[in-house]
Design a protein around this motif. Structure first.
Motif, PDB file in Angstrom:
ATOM      1  N   LEU A   1       5.254  22.270  -6.912  1.00 47.99           N
ATOM      2  CA  LEU A   1       5.344  20.872  -7.317  1.00 47.99           C
ATOM      3  C   LEU A   1       6.749  20.313  -7.094  1.00 47.99           C
ATOM      4  O   LEU A   1       6.913  19.121  -6.832  1.00 47.99           O
ATOM      5  CB  LEU A   1       4.925  20.717  -8.777  1.00 47.99           C
ATOM      6  N   GLY A   2       7.768  21.162  -7.183  1.00 45.66           N
ATOM      7  CA  GLY A   2       9.119  20.726  -6.837  1.00 45.66           C
ATOM      8  C   GLY A   2       9.232  20.370  -5.365  1.00 45.66           C
ATOM      9  O   GLY A   2       9.875  19.378  -4.993  1.00 45.66           O
ATOM     10  N   VAL A   3       8.588  21.166  -4.527  1.00 45.24           N
ATOM     11  CA  VAL A   3       8.556  20.855  -3.099  1.00 45.24           C
ATOM     12  C   VAL A   3       7.791  19.556  -2.867  1.00 45.24           C
ATOM     13  O   VAL A   3       8.197  18.706  -2.058  1.00 45.24           O
ATOM     14  CB  VAL A   3       7.928  22.025  -2.299  1.00 45.24           C
ATOM     15  N   SER A   4       6.711  19.368  -3.607  1.00 45.16           N
ATOM     16  CA  SER A   4       5.940  18.128  -3.478  1.00 45.16           C
ATOM     17  C   SER A   4       6.763  16.922  -3.914  1.00 45.16           C
ATOM     18  O   SER A   4       6.698  15.859  -3.284  1.00 45.16           O
ATOM     19  CB  SER A   4       4.673  18.204  -4.320  1.00 45.16           C
ATOM     20  N   ALA A   5       7.523  17.071  -4.979  1.00 42.24           N
ATOM     21  CA  ALA A   5       8.362  15.974  -5.457  1.00 42.24           C
ATOM     22  C   ALA A   5       9.438  15.608  -4.434  1.00 42.24           C
ATOM     23  O   ALA A   5       9.717  14.423  -4.220  1.00 42.24           O
ATOM     24  CB  ALA A   5       8.998  16.341  -6.788  1.00 42.24           C
ATOM     25  N   THR A   6      10.015  16.605  -3.782  1.00 43.21           N
ATOM     26  CA  THR A   6      10.999  16.284  -2.743  1.00 43.21           C
ATOM     27  C   THR A   6      10.323  15.649  -1.535  1.00 43.21           C
ATOM     28  O   THR A   6      10.916  14.795  -0.880  1.00 43.21           O
ATOM     29  CB  THR A   6      11.802  17.525  -2.325  1.00 43.21           C
ATOM     30  N   GLY A   7       9.085  16.031  -1.255  1.00 42.90           N
ATOM     31  CA  GLY A   7       8.336  15.372  -0.178  1.00 42.90           C
ATOM     32  C   GLY A   7       8.069  13.917  -0.503  1.00 42.90           C
ATOM     33  O   GLY A   7       8.152  13.043   0.371  1.00 42.90           O
TER      34      GLY A   7
ATOM     35  N   THR B   1      15.258  11.759   5.878  1.00 48.03           N
ATOM     36  CA  THR B   1      14.865  13.161   6.018  1.00 48.03           C
ATOM     37  C   THR B   1      15.865  14.123   5.377  1.00 48.03           C
ATOM     38  O   THR B   1      15.765  15.327   5.556  1.00 48.03           O
ATOM     39  CB  THR B   1      14.701  13.521   7.503  1.00 48.03           C
ATOM     40  N   ALA B   2      16.804  13.595   4.600  1.00 43.15           N
ATOM     41  CA  ALA B   2      17.835  14.440   3.998  1.00 43.15           C
ATOM     42  C   ALA B   2      17.258  15.392   2.958  1.00 43.15           C
ATOM     43  O   ALA B   2      17.809  16.467   2.720  1.00 43.15           O
ATOM     44  CB  ALA B   2      18.914  13.578   3.354  1.00 43.15           C
ATOM     45  N   PHE B   3      16.140  15.018   2.349  1.00 44.67           N
ATOM     46  CA  PHE B   3      15.571  15.850   1.291  1.00 44.67           C
ATOM     47  C   PHE B   3      14.748  17.015   1.829  1.00 44.67           C
ATOM     48  O   PHE B   3      14.321  17.870   1.056  1.00 44.67           O
ATOM     49  CB  PHE B   3      14.689  15.006   0.374  1.00 44.67           C
TER      50      PHE B   3
ATOM     51  N   VAL C   1       0.841  -1.201   0.000  1.00 44.46           N
ATOM     52  CA  VAL C   1       0.000   0.000   0.000  1.00 44.46           C
ATOM     53  C   VAL C   1       0.878   1.254   0.000  1.00 44.46           C
ATOM     54  O   VAL C   1       0.591   2.227  -0.708  1.00 44.46           O
ATOM     55  CB  VAL C   1      -0.961  -0.010   1.206  1.00 44.46           C
ATOM     56  N   HIS C   2       1.951   1.237   0.757  1.00 45.92           N
ATOM     57  CA  HIS C   2       2.874   2.368   0.811  1.00 45.92           C
ATOM     58  C   HIS C   2       3.497   2.622  -0.551  1.00 45.92           C
ATOM     59  O   HIS C   2       3.540   3.769  -1.030  1.00 45.92           O
ATOM     60  CB  HIS C   2       3.951   2.097   1.863  1.00 45.92           C
ATOM     61  N   GLN C   3       3.983   1.575  -1.205  1.00 44.78           N
ATOM     62  CA  GLN C   3       4.594   1.731  -2.520  1.00 44.78           C
ATOM     63  C   GLN C   3       3.582   2.206  -3.554  1.00 44.78           C
ATOM     64  O   GLN C   3       3.895   3.060  -4.388  1.00 44.78           O
ATOM     65  CB  GLN C   3       5.225   0.423  -2.969  1.00 44.78           C
ATOM     66  N   ALA C   4       2.375   1.682  -3.501  1.00 46.64           N
ATOM     67  CA  ALA C   4       1.342   2.097  -4.453  1.00 46.64           C
ATOM     68  C   ALA C   4       0.965   3.558  -4.254  1.00 46.64           C
ATOM     69  O   ALA C   4       0.752   4.290  -5.229  1.00 46.64           O
ATOM     70  CB  ALA C   4       0.107   1.206  -4.308  1.00 46.64           C
ATOM     71  N   SER C   5       0.895   3.995  -3.011  1.00 49.46           N
ATOM     72  CA  SER C   5       0.551   5.398  -2.761  1.00 49.46           C
ATOM     73  C   SER C   5       1.670   6.333  -3.206  1.00 49.46           C
ATOM     74  O   SER C   5       1.396   7.434  -3.714  1.00 49.46           O
ATOM     75  CB  SER C   5       0.224   5.616  -1.282  1.00 49.46           C
ATOM     76  N   VAL C   6       2.914   5.924  -3.055  1.00 55.22           N
ATOM     77  CA  VAL C   6       4.034   6.746  -3.527  1.00 55.22           C
ATOM     78  C   VAL C   6       4.018   6.845  -5.053  1.00 55.22           C
ATOM     79  O   VAL C   6       4.208   7.938  -5.615  1.00 55.22           O
ATOM     80  CB  VAL C   6       5.379   6.180  -3.016  1.00 55.22           C
ATOM     81  N   VAL C   7       3.750   5.737  -5.721  1.00 56.33           N
ATOM     82  CA  VAL C   7       3.690   5.748  -7.186  1.00 56.33           C
ATOM     83  C   VAL C   7       2.520   6.605  -7.659  1.00 56.33           C
ATOM     84  O   VAL C   7       2.650   7.396  -8.613  1.00 56.33           O
ATOM     85  CB  VAL C   7       3.588   4.308  -7.732  1.00 56.33           C
ATOM     86  N   LEU C   8       1.368   6.494  -7.015  1.00 56.00           N
ATOM     87  CA  LEU C   8       0.213   7.302  -7.384  1.00 56.00           C
ATOM     88  C   LEU C   8       0.486   8.791  -7.172  1.00 56.00           C
ATOM     89  O   LEU C   8       0.164   9.625  -8.030  1.00 56.00           O
ATOM     90  CB  LEU C   8      -1.014   6.875  -6.585  1.00 56.00           C
TER      91      LEU C   8
ATOM     92  N   VAL D   1       9.379  10.451   1.517  1.00 60.86           N
ATOM     93  CA  VAL D   1       8.548   9.310   1.885  1.00 60.86           C
ATOM     94  C   VAL D   1       9.069   8.035   1.232  1.00 60.86           C
ATOM     95  O   VAL D   1       9.121   6.981   1.871  1.00 60.86           O
ATOM     96  CB  VAL D   1       7.074   9.567   1.491  1.00 60.86           C
ATOM     97  N   ALA D   2       9.465   8.115  -0.029  1.00 60.90           N
ATOM     98  CA  ALA D   2       9.929   6.925  -0.743  1.00 60.90           C
ATOM     99  C   ALA D   2      11.252   6.410  -0.191  1.00 60.90           C
ATOM    100  O   ALA D   2      11.442   5.197  -0.047  1.00 60.90           O
ATOM    101  CB  ALA D   2      10.064   7.224  -2.225  1.00 60.90           C
TER     102      ALA D   2
END
Length: 97
Positions: free
Chosen positions: A48-54, A63-65, A6-13, A58-59
């Protein structure tokens, strides 16, 4: 289904949705009817760049990002303020042409 699946699927989504939003924002920058629309799309790209680093945080589970996300957010804010100032002064006002 396990929790890891579920975690991997949510990250991909989430990554797919951010990619779709990046494409939409890029189209707005290219085809935008005016300068203010392009500035808003540029601000959206920084968000969206901030979202991508978020999503990367998670992936990867690290917490380095987070520092990178803060840097992108600050630079995005400053560019939005600078472009808004240029538009207000009329330096980049396309509608007067």
């Amino acid at each position: 289904m396990t929790a890891e699946t579920v975690h991997q699927a949510s990250v991909v989504l989430a990554a797919a949705l951010v990619l779709a939003a990046l494409i939409c924002a890029g189209m707005r920058i290219v085809r935008g009817p005016g300068g203010p629309d392009r500035v808003v799309a540029l601000d959206m790209l920084s968000l969206l760049g901030v979202s991508a680093t978020g999503i990367a945080v998670v992936a990867a589970g690290s917490t380095a990002f987070i520092d990178i996300a803060l840097g992108v957010a600050l630079v995005g804010f400053l560019t939005t303020v600078a472009f808004a100032s240029f538009i207000e002064r009329g330096s980049i006002n396309e509608e007067e042409r």
